[in-house]
Design an enzyme around this catalytic site. Structure first.
Site, PDB file in Angstrom:
ATOM      1  CG  ASP A 359      46.849  50.775  49.329  1.00  0.00           C
ATOM      2  OD1 ASP A 359      47.152  49.952  50.188  1.00  0.00           O
ATOM      3  OD2 ASP A 359      47.653  51.561  48.811  1.00  0.00           O
ATOM      4  CB  THR A 360      44.252  51.309  43.388  1.00  0.00           C
ATOM      5  OG1 THR A 360      45.612  50.977  43.605  1.00  0.00           O
ATOM      6  CG2 THR A 360      44.155  52.139  42.119  1.00  0.00           C
ATOM      7  CB  THR A 361      39.599  54.164  44.028  1.00  0.00           C
ATOM      8  OG1 THR A 361      38.194  53.930  44.026  1.00  0.00           O
ATOM      9  CG2 THR A 361      39.913  55.538  43.465  1.00  0.00           C
ATOM     10  NE  ARG A 529      38.459  47.870  47.218  1.00  0.00           N
ATOM     11  CZ  ARG A 529      39.577  48.524  46.967  1.00  0.00           C
ATOM     12  NH1 ARG A 529      39.563  49.810  46.693  1.00  0.00           N
ATOM     13  NH2 ARG A 529      40.738  47.889  46.984  1.00  0.00           N
TER      14      ARG A 529
END
Length: 537
Positions: A359-361, A529
């Site tokens: 999980d990251t952005t 996303r």
């Protein structure tokens, strides 16, 4: 440049960055406004309790830097502190599972955050806007609320018990703040389309904005709140960890793929793995293959396994261990790997178990002056820990260190945790051609490489390249998205490969890219996303 473009996985964040571009801000100003909003509207993916890196290219100023604000292990950490508590390892090599998930959920899971120091340094060294100005949109969203999106809710409710990690919903409920913000009074998780507010986070961000910098967080009253809270809950982060936190600024490492120069992040970032993969595949005529065919998938898989083996063997903080980057990304090493693939040899990735989590952005931006930013930031995974009154969740990054002493990725006090991020800029001649990156843990390097190959080898435009079917091969199992043909899967199985088909139509990391041609930029957000690309004339 005739226009500017920003792309990010959250529409609110992309819009905040676009407004900054419209007001005359540069790419760094836009990226920072976007980043602060991401920490509010996607608070388990990023935020001021997290870390990351920013790739900055400013041609008129002669700037080309990687700003590294990675999380650091607590100063009280020791290499063998958890050696007797190991239960398993994720299949993708992204983390280790310990007894009681002590390195994944709660205060022991947290490394010293670096994001706020990174944001402040980026604005001071490269930006033009006022500190409070780039924070203000995030304050507004925290106080007045935003709509819960599909991907956010999917992540909250995903069952990760089979992976061995704690479920995100349990992390949301870990603290009193989490239970108040993310759940209804009767205990039901808030749903898609509902408005989420976090006034404590809004107050904290405003305090930081009005203080004029990050000292309040690392040296001042917020630092005291953080240290007292960790001491009360048995955590390892103390005043010294915050006061002594240092980021670093370095130059990108370079590769070359079919005449295109590629700049990306050095260790402890994972740009070198992405370059190694491209260098291996440069030895094959990908453009003559059918995209997603059996031949194409098998070649990608074998190259990815070799990249993964090298990464597992050498990845670490270069301030603590020697990472032989020049050898790993050399064309000679790539040629040897390619020869092995042509000979029909199958590589084997050695892992403890069959589990994974990530999980990251990410943000990609280019402005009208040709300044480009690729920024990947994250919580690593959320820890669930939130200090009362502060509102933001801390990273859960200690699980990403190896609990076994003597390895490149082993725990050490103050050591930077290896990152899967690979914020990248591809040049055609002297000018940026692609600005690209992705969230997605160990899947980032192979996903970024595939996006680049889609544009260079297969002639796809940026939208096609980002949305094209992908595979990843960072274990001994080929992971394929649900748009790889069943006939191809059957061919792979008949050839002796183990295949895992994802139920997701768009799977494996989440590419967010900009392509620049003839002075015009166009971006694309991965359909996986909820993201958005905005162009500003």
């Amino acid at each position: 440049m005739s226009n500017a473009t920003i792309v990010a996985p959250q529409p609110e964040a992309a819009e905040a960055g676009a407004v900054v571009l419209e007001r005359g801000g540069n790419a760094v100003d836009a990226a920072l406004a976007c980043a602060f909003v991401q920490g509010v509207v996607d608070p388990q993916m990023a935020g001021i309790g997290g870390f990351g890196s920013m790739h900055v290219y400013m041609p008129r100023r002669g700037v080309h830097d990687i700003l590294e604000f990675y999380a650091r292990a607590p100063l009280a950490a020791t290499p063998d502190m958890w050696a007797d508590k190991v239960v398993g390892e994720s299949r993708d090599g992204f983390g280790f599972i310990l007894e009681g998930n002590i390195s994944d959920i709660g205060y022991l899971a947290v490394c010293t955050p670096g994001s706020l120091k990174g944001y402040e340094t980026a604005l001071r060294d490269y930006g033009t806007f006022d500190w409070m100005d780039v924070i203000a949109p995030a304050v507004d969203y925290a106080r007045n609320g935003f709509m819960i999106r599909n991907h956010m809710h999917w992540y909250w409710t995903k069952d990760q018990t089979a992976d061995g990690f704690a479920n995100t919903i349990d992390k949301l409920a870990f603290s009193p703040t989490g239970r108040r913000v993310y759940f209804h009074p009767d205990g039901r998780l808030r749903g898609v389309g509902e408005i989420l507010r976090n006034p404590d986070m809004g107050d904290t961000l405003e305090r930081i904005g009005r203080s004029g910098g990050s000292d309040i967080f690392y040296l001042g009253e917020i630092a005291e709140q953080i240290a007292d809270d960790f001491a009360a809950h048995g955590g390892l982060i103390g005043r010294d960890d915050l006061a002594r936190y240092e980021l670093s600024k370095t130059k990108p490492i370079w590769g070359e793929y079919r005449g295109h120069r590629i700049a990306t992040s050095p260790p402890p970032g994972s740009g070198f793995s992405m370059l190694e993969l491209l260098h291996i595949l440069e030895n094959f005529d990908l453009g003559s293959m059918q995209h997603g065919s059996t031949e194409h998938v098998m070649l990608l898989f074998e190259a990815m396994k070799r990249m993964t083996i090298d990464k597992d063997a050498h990845m670490g903080d270069p301030h603590y261990v020697d990472v032989p980057v020049a050898d790993l990304i050399s064309k000679e090493r790539a040629a040897r790997h390619a020869a092995s693939i042509r000979a029909g040899e199958r590589a084997c990735v050695d892992r403890m178990t069959d589990r994974s989590q990530r999980d990251t952005t990410h943000i990609s931006v280019i402005d009208k002056d040709g300044n480009a930013v690729a920024m990947t930031h994250t919580l690593g995974s959320p820890s669930g820990a939130i200090t009362d009154g502060l509102g933001f969740m801390y990273n859960g990054t200690m699980s990403r260190f190896s609990p076994f002493p003597g390895r490149p990725g082993s725990i050490a006090p103050g050591k930077r945790r290896p990152s899967s991020a690979a914020p990248t800029i591809v040049f055609r001649g002297d000018d940026p051609y692609i600005v690209i990156g992705a969230p997605g843990g160990s899947y980032i390097a192979p996903t970024v490489a595939q996006g680049i190959m889609n544009m260079i080898d297969f002639g796809m435009n940026v939208t096609e390249a980002v949305a094209a079917p992908r595979i990843v091969g960072v274990s001994n199992k080929i992971d394929i998205c649900n748009r790889i043909r069943r006939s191809v899967e059957a061919d792979l199985i008949r050839s002796g490969y183990e295949v895992a088909r994802s139920p997701q139509t768009y799977a494996f990391a989440a590419l967010h890219a900009i392509q620049i041609e003839n002075g015009y930029s166009k971006g694309a957000a991965d359909p996986q996303r909820d993201g958005l690309s905005i162009s500003v004339a």
